[in-house]
Every structure is written in structure tokens, then in C-alpha cells.
Scaffold this motif. Structure first.
Motif, PDB file in Angstrom:
ATOM      1  N   ALA A 154       0.060  36.084  10.272  1.00  0.00           N
ATOM      2  CA  ALA A 154      -0.222  36.435  11.664  1.00  0.00           C
ATOM      3  C   ALA A 154       0.993  36.149  12.544  1.00  0.00           C
ATOM      4  O   ALA A 154       1.409  36.993  13.349  1.00  0.00           O
ATOM      5  N   HIS A 155       1.589  34.953  12.364  1.00  0.00           N
ATOM      6  CA  HIS A 155       2.748  34.606  13.187  1.00  0.00           C
ATOM      7  C   HIS A 155       3.933  35.516  12.882  1.00  0.00           C
ATOM      8  O   HIS A 155       4.647  35.932  13.782  1.00  0.00           O
ATOM      9  N   TYR A 156       4.107  35.844  11.588  1.00  0.00           N
ATOM     10  CA  TYR A 156       5.209  36.738  11.226  1.00  0.00           C
ATOM     11  C   TYR A 156       5.052  38.088  11.911  1.00  0.00           C
ATOM     12  O   TYR A 156       6.002  38.629  12.473  1.00  0.00           O
ATOM     13  N   ILE A 157       3.832  38.631  11.880  1.00  0.00           N
ATOM     14  CA  ILE A 157       3.597  39.952  12.486  1.00  0.00           C
ATOM     15  C   ILE A 157       3.807  39.899  13.992  1.00  0.00           C
ATOM     16  O   ILE A 157       4.433  40.790  14.585  1.00  0.00           O
ATOM     17  N   ALA A 158       3.304  38.820  14.622  1.00  0.00           N
ATOM     18  CA  ALA A 158       3.468  38.678  16.074  1.00  0.00           C
ATOM     19  C   ALA A 158       4.952  38.659  16.435  1.00  0.00           C
ATOM     20  O   ALA A 158       5.393  39.345  17.370  1.00  0.00           O
ATOM     21  N   ASP A 159       5.756  37.889  15.685  1.00  0.00           N
ATOM     22  CA  ASP A 159       7.209  37.831  15.924  1.00  0.00           C
ATOM     23  C   ASP A 159       7.844  39.203  15.736  1.00  0.00           C
ATOM     24  O   ASP A 159       8.699  39.632  16.515  1.00  0.00           O
ATOM     25  N   GLU A 160       7.425  39.875  14.675  1.00  0.00           N
ATOM     26  CA  GLU A 160       7.992  41.147  14.250  1.00  0.00           C
ATOM     27  C   GLU A 160       7.753  42.222  15.317  1.00  0.00           C
ATOM     28  O   GLU A 160       8.646  43.004  15.631  1.00  0.00           O
TER      29      GLU A 160
END
Lengths: 198, 198
Positions: A154-160
Motif C-alpha cells: 500500500a505504501h509503495y503504491i501511494a509513493d509511486e
């Protein structure tokens, strides 16, 4: 079990590979199938062959579909500017059963995992980025599991996705019908810190 | 789940009828099948169709067979004058796995049950009587479950066969590897009363 014939042995071995069945329950299931040849065994063989022939992954979202594009991606009604990101088709089905989300989905096909070596390329994350522009998406709702891998993803996608779109995630808290006494500490902590005024 | 297509829904409904699977585990199994289309779904569909086409009950003993007569009834080696009476094909498989019985079998297809209205005619008991003379049987070994219905059936068969043949039944006692602490009172009672000199 040589007496039972190689056909039966083959079927038992294959059935034992299903999740939730072992060698013993596979034997039981096969005997049940043989007893119910007309009403269960033959219809099941046909249903499996039919699914094998017709079902594939939607090229847009990863949902199961009979054509290239699934009915949800085909429906103009569901193009409401929201995409709900789920790990798996099972999670998509769970969302649909709740009959509360009216947008489209994006099935990742797993979560990022350093241990299993699952990176962003394996997870349809690039395709998600493409869809944001192509489908005029305003909000990406992350409906990922409350596990370490799920939250990392989730955090990776939000950053991305950055500032291009509003990214939200499902609320954590007390499940409806849940009793405090049976909840783990993490859930109680999350529910307390996200408390609301009545 | 309208989005998943009626093919998938049909398959889930049929899978949920297998013993040991419910609606939830059937959904999980179907998703697993779709993911493993080539190595599991299609082979399973073919194996089921093949079993449905070829497998039937042995006309002599009730075992599963690809022809009219199963390999055990066809083998002259197994005509040693012993018939082991079992409730179900699963029990026959269990006996064969132990690789200790060298005679033939007779599958009753259930136990006598006043509650379910299962009488001797439903249970291949008349066929058993016919086989005693036809196959020159000296001993009938009753390998029926240690349940009320199983034991009722055993006593009924013993009465029915009378003096024409020697009728024995499996010994009751402590299972190999079993700990006394975990055994029920009935087993301990049976094991004590059937104790042997060392």
C-alpha cells in the motif's frame, strides 16, 4: 490401491492438490463423486472444461472474464473515477458481495514481498499507473490486507502514484458484530486512534 | 459475483457439494484451479470425465472397477477361501494399503440402519450368501466399523450365514502407537477383556 484402477488414482492425486484437501479427503471426495456420477461427477468435469476453455484474466484489471475485458471494465456505469486496488480476485469478489463499491477494480495478483522476490513488475503496478490517465481516475482506494506485506505494498503504491491522484485506504477498526474481548491489540489500537465523534 | 461469469459460479456451486468443501473453500479451490489451468484444471476435468466414462461397481464384490469384474475378483491368487466384508470402498482401500489381507472382498455399501431404513436387500447381503458356495469360501472376516450400526450388521450377517462358514471379525483393542491416556473407555474395556498372555 492398484485395484481401484489408475483412472481413480490419477483423479485422487489431482484432487489432493486442491487447497483444503489432502490425500485422505481427496479419496473421500472421489468416492463421493463416483457415487454421484450423474449429478456431480459429470457436471463437474464439464464445468471445469468449460471454465478452462472460456475464462481468462481481464487485460485491463486482472479480474476473471470470459472475453478480453471483464464486465466491470466494460460497464460505463462503473467508470466513476474510482479504482479499488485488491490483492486477489477473491478480494474483488468479497468487495462485490458487500455491494457498496460502484467503481472499477485493479487486481494486483499478490503483494510485494522481499522474501518471495515479488517486485512491482510482477504485480500489475505499472498497468495501474497507465489506467489513472487513461480512465480519468480521481481516487485510488487501496483495499489490501492488514498484513506487513499488504501494508508495504500500500505504501509503495501511494509513493509511486504521488500527487497525480488521491490515494485512500480502507479504515481499520472494530469489525461489525465484533466483541472487544476477542480483538487483538493491534485492532484495538487502530480503532482507538481512528475514533470518531458521535 | 455476476462479474465472474456464470461459468465460474456454476463451478463454485458444484465444488461446494464435495465433502469437506463449503462455499468459501470452494471459491478458494476454483481460484486456485483457474491459476493452475494447464497443470491442474484441465487434467482434473479430463480425469473426472475419464472416471465417469470407465469406472463402475464390480458385479461380484461391489469394488470399483473398469470392467464388469474388478482385478481382485479376477485374480485367481486371491481366491484363497477368505472373504473380507467391508462397509465401503474406502474401507477396502484401507485394508489394501495395509497389504496384509490376501483374499477377496465384499463391499456391503453401507450398514443396516433402522433409522435410515436400510435393510439387508440394500446391502448386498444376499449376494454374499451366493458367493460363499460359488467361490468355495471357508472364512468370512467381518471388517465393519465399531459403531452400533456396524456391530448390528456384523451380528446380522453372522446369524444369516449360520454354520455354513466360519465367521470372524477384526479384533478390538489399543491401536498401534496409541496412548492409553487418549483412548475412550470402550476401547480400554475391549482391550482388557481380549488381553493375551505374552
Amino acid at each position: 490401491m492398484a485395484d481401484a484402477g489408475t483412472e481413480i488414482e490419477t483423479l485422487i492425486e489431482l484432487m489432493a492438490k486442491l487447497p483444503g484437501l489432502g490425500p485422505r479427503s481427496a479419496r473421500r471426495a472421489v468416492l463421493h463423486l463416483v457415487k454421484k456420477r450423474g449429478v456431480l461427477l459429470m457436471p463437474l468435469a464439464e464445468a471445469m472444461a468449460e471454465v478452462g476453455r472460456t475464462i481468462r484474466e481481464c487485460l485491463n484489471c486482472g479480474n476473471l472474464a470470459t472475453g478480453d475485458i471483464c464486465p466491470i471494465c466494460e460497464s460505463e456505469k462503473r467508470a466513476n473515477g474510482q479504482i479499488c486496488v485488491v490483492e486477489d480476485v477473491a478480494d474483488l469478489w468479497a468487495m462485490e458481495r458487500a455491494q457498496v463499491f460502484t467503481g472499477r477494480y485493479h487486481v494486483l495478483g499478490g503483494t510485494l514481498s522481499a522474501l518471495d522476490g515479488t517486485g512491482p513488475e510482477e504485480l500489475r503496478i505499472p498497468q495501474l499507473r497507465d489506467r489513472i490517465a487513461a480512465e480519468d481516475v480521481r481516487e485510488v482506494i487501496l483495499a489490501l490486507g492488514a498484513t506487513i506485506d499488504g501494508q508495504t505494498t500500500a505504501h509503495y503504491i501511494a509513493d509511486e502514484l504521488g500527487e497525480s491522484v488521491s490515494v485512500t485506504s480502507l479504515a481499520q477498526g472494530v469489525p461489525v458484530g465484533g466483541e472487544l474481548d476477542y480483538l487483538d491489540d493491534g485492532t484495538i489500537t487502530a480503532a482507538l486512534s481512528a475514533r470518531k465523534a458521535l
